[in-house]
Write an enzyme that holds these catalytic residues in place. Structure first.
Site, PDB file in Angstrom:
ATOM      1  CE  LYS A  80       9.663  59.624  10.490  1.00 20.16           C
ATOM      2  NZ  LYS A  80      10.118  58.826   9.332  1.00 20.16           N
ATOM      3  CB  SER A 156      13.537  57.858  10.180  1.00 22.83           C
ATOM      4  OG  SER A 156      12.566  57.993   9.152  1.00 22.83           O
ATOM      5  CB  SER A 180      11.772  55.550   7.469  1.00 25.09           C
ATOM      6  OG  SER A 180      13.105  55.925   7.275  1.00 25.09           O
TER       7      SER A 180
END
Length: 466
Positions: A80, A156, A180
């Site tokens: 990420k 996220s 997330s």
């Protein structure tokens, strides 16, 4: 030939050992898949094909010599774009960060992956500074759900979830400050784990403080255990890290759930309206836990919705991120992020400490709950994935993403390990079951999840036939 993009990391490692295929072949297949799905799904900020193939060539040579570097030598992974990976920028979904610079340091978990020979495919998408439960930003656009391109992948860590679901690498590293990892993993039909806070060291420290955890996003619980064995090592840069792990997460997968005391809370005591088809899928997986020998009882933890305390901590963290931004930088921010930053800047120290008091009381209540129950099971989310490009479902009446994620953020406040397991489909969209354990019981959470996979109660058809 075996469809290489459909294999778990464990299957890849077995294939390397047996000489069935090489890290170069696997990496090429993963890169081809990433390039193919990127225009439709938008899972990646950057795909590093040249570097990945160079890493795969080196891993192939090591396997041919019978000298693998570590537990993940030659396995393609993604990261990420919140976590540092040396050699390229970490933009955190924001136009306010300049891409030029040295970028010469790995985050602790990334450094461990590198030490174990993992092949880095690229960086995955995130909303700006990971601030919300869906993945879109002015920098990278909208990340879409592999099962329905009109719907959100969640956030996220939405890019990581979509990449794993579509076969662009069998594992990814995400972060979870309020759900997330678990939110997008549930929406995209993969496994995700938020470990106990401090189990995976973080650096730089998150502006969201001790709400934010790093965690594995994988095809199944066994791959997550493998990844945990790699990234859970200590790193002096994180002052809040936990001590060294005793034993192996992989070794702890065996044993099943027989005799475990499991509380099933379908709606947190009636506080959450859960879509009927979601509730049905979760209930079916819970029944399987009972069939496997667990003592399952419908019971609710003693907690009221701590959303206001969470908002105080979360919005204050967001305000801290942009504290030194000038007017021009602030104008570049996601309007929703700008809104919560303004609210966060208005809190006083006493407001913040009052939220900490709520957090400590919630932790105490959950500690007492786990004196009776080994694990808590809930839906991961009350709804399947909704339309892409919005923070909340249209017509829901919610203003912020926390309105539709009531099962996730409480366990960031308490720092407990929590995993999501795909347990079925609702109108063709994945449904997740959440398993929550007491602090430091990461291995037990993984063991229960693995039992569901072994029994066939976890796992769903792969997205897009991938």
């Amino acid at each position: 030939m075996t469809e290489l993009t459909g294999l778990t990391a464990r299957q890849l490692l077995s294939g390397y050992e047996n000489g069935d295929f090489s890290p170069v072949e696997v990496t090429r297949a993963a890169l081809d898949r990433a390039e193919a799905v990127q225009p439709r799904v938008n899972a990646f900020v950057r795909i590093d094909a040249r570097d990945a193939l160079a890493q795969a060539e080196a891993a192939t040579g090591r396997w041919r010599r019978g000298e693998p570097l570590g537990l993940l030598d030659g396995v393609p992974v993604s990261v990420k774009d919140i976590l540092l990976v040396r050699g390229g920028p970490t933009l955190r979904g924001s136009k306010t960060i300049r891409a030029d610079g040295r970028w010469d340091e790995d985050a602790p978990s990334v450094a461990r992956l590198r030490e174990h020979g993992a092949v880095f495919l690229g960086k995955t998408t995130t909303p700006e500074f990971g601030w919300k439960g869906v993945t879109d930003s002015a920098l990278t656009g909208v990340t879409r759900n592999p099962y329905d391109l009109l719907r959100t992948a969640g956030g996220s860590s939405g890019g990581s979830a979509a990449a794993v679901a579509l076969g662009a690498g069998p594992m990814s590293l995400g972060t979870d400050g309020g759900g997330s990892v678990r939110i997008p993993a549930a929406f995209c039909g993969i496994f995700g784990l938020k470990p106990t806070y401090g189990r995976i060291p973080l650096y730089p420290a998150s502006a969201f403080g001790t709400l934010s955890h790093a965690g594995p996003m994988t095809r199944d619980a066994a791959d997550a255990a493998l990844l945990m064995d790699v990234v859970s090592g200590p790193d002096w840069r994180d002052w809040s890290q936990l001590g060294p792990v005793e034993g192996s997460f992989r070794a702890a997968l065996t044993g099943g759930v027989k005799g475990l005391r499991i509380a099933y809370s379908p709606s947190l005591g009636g506080q959450v309206a859960v879509r009927p088809e979601v509730a049905s899928a979760v209930r079916g997986a819970v029944a399987r836990l009972a069939e496997l020998g667990a003592y399952v009882e419908e019971a609710d933890p003693d907690l009221a919705d701590p959303v206001e305390a969470f908002h105080t901590l979360w919005f204050s963290g967001a305000a801290r991120v942009v504290q030194h931004f000038g007017r021009e930088q602030r104008e570049l921010l996601d309007p929703g992020l700008r809104e919560i930053c303004a609210r966060g800047a208005q809190y006083s120290a006493l407001d913040y400490l009052a939220a900490v008091d709520v957090r400590m009381d919630l932790g105490r209540r959950m500690g007492r709950f786990h004196d009776t129950y080994d694990l808590l099971v809930t839906p991961t989310l009350p709804i399947p994935a909704f339309e892409a490009g919005v923070e909340v479902p249209k017509g829901s009446g919610h203003h912020r993403w926390t309105g539709w994620t009531p099962f996730s953020y409480p366990f960031n406040l308490t720092q407990q390990p929590a995993a999501t397991v795909p347990c079925g489909l609702a109108a063709g969209l994945p449904v997740g079951l959440q398993i929550v354990g007491p602090r430091h019981a990461d291995a037990l959470v993984l063991r229960a999840a693995h039992a569901l996979y072994e029994s066939g109660a976890a796992g769903i058809p792969r997205a897009g036939g991938s």
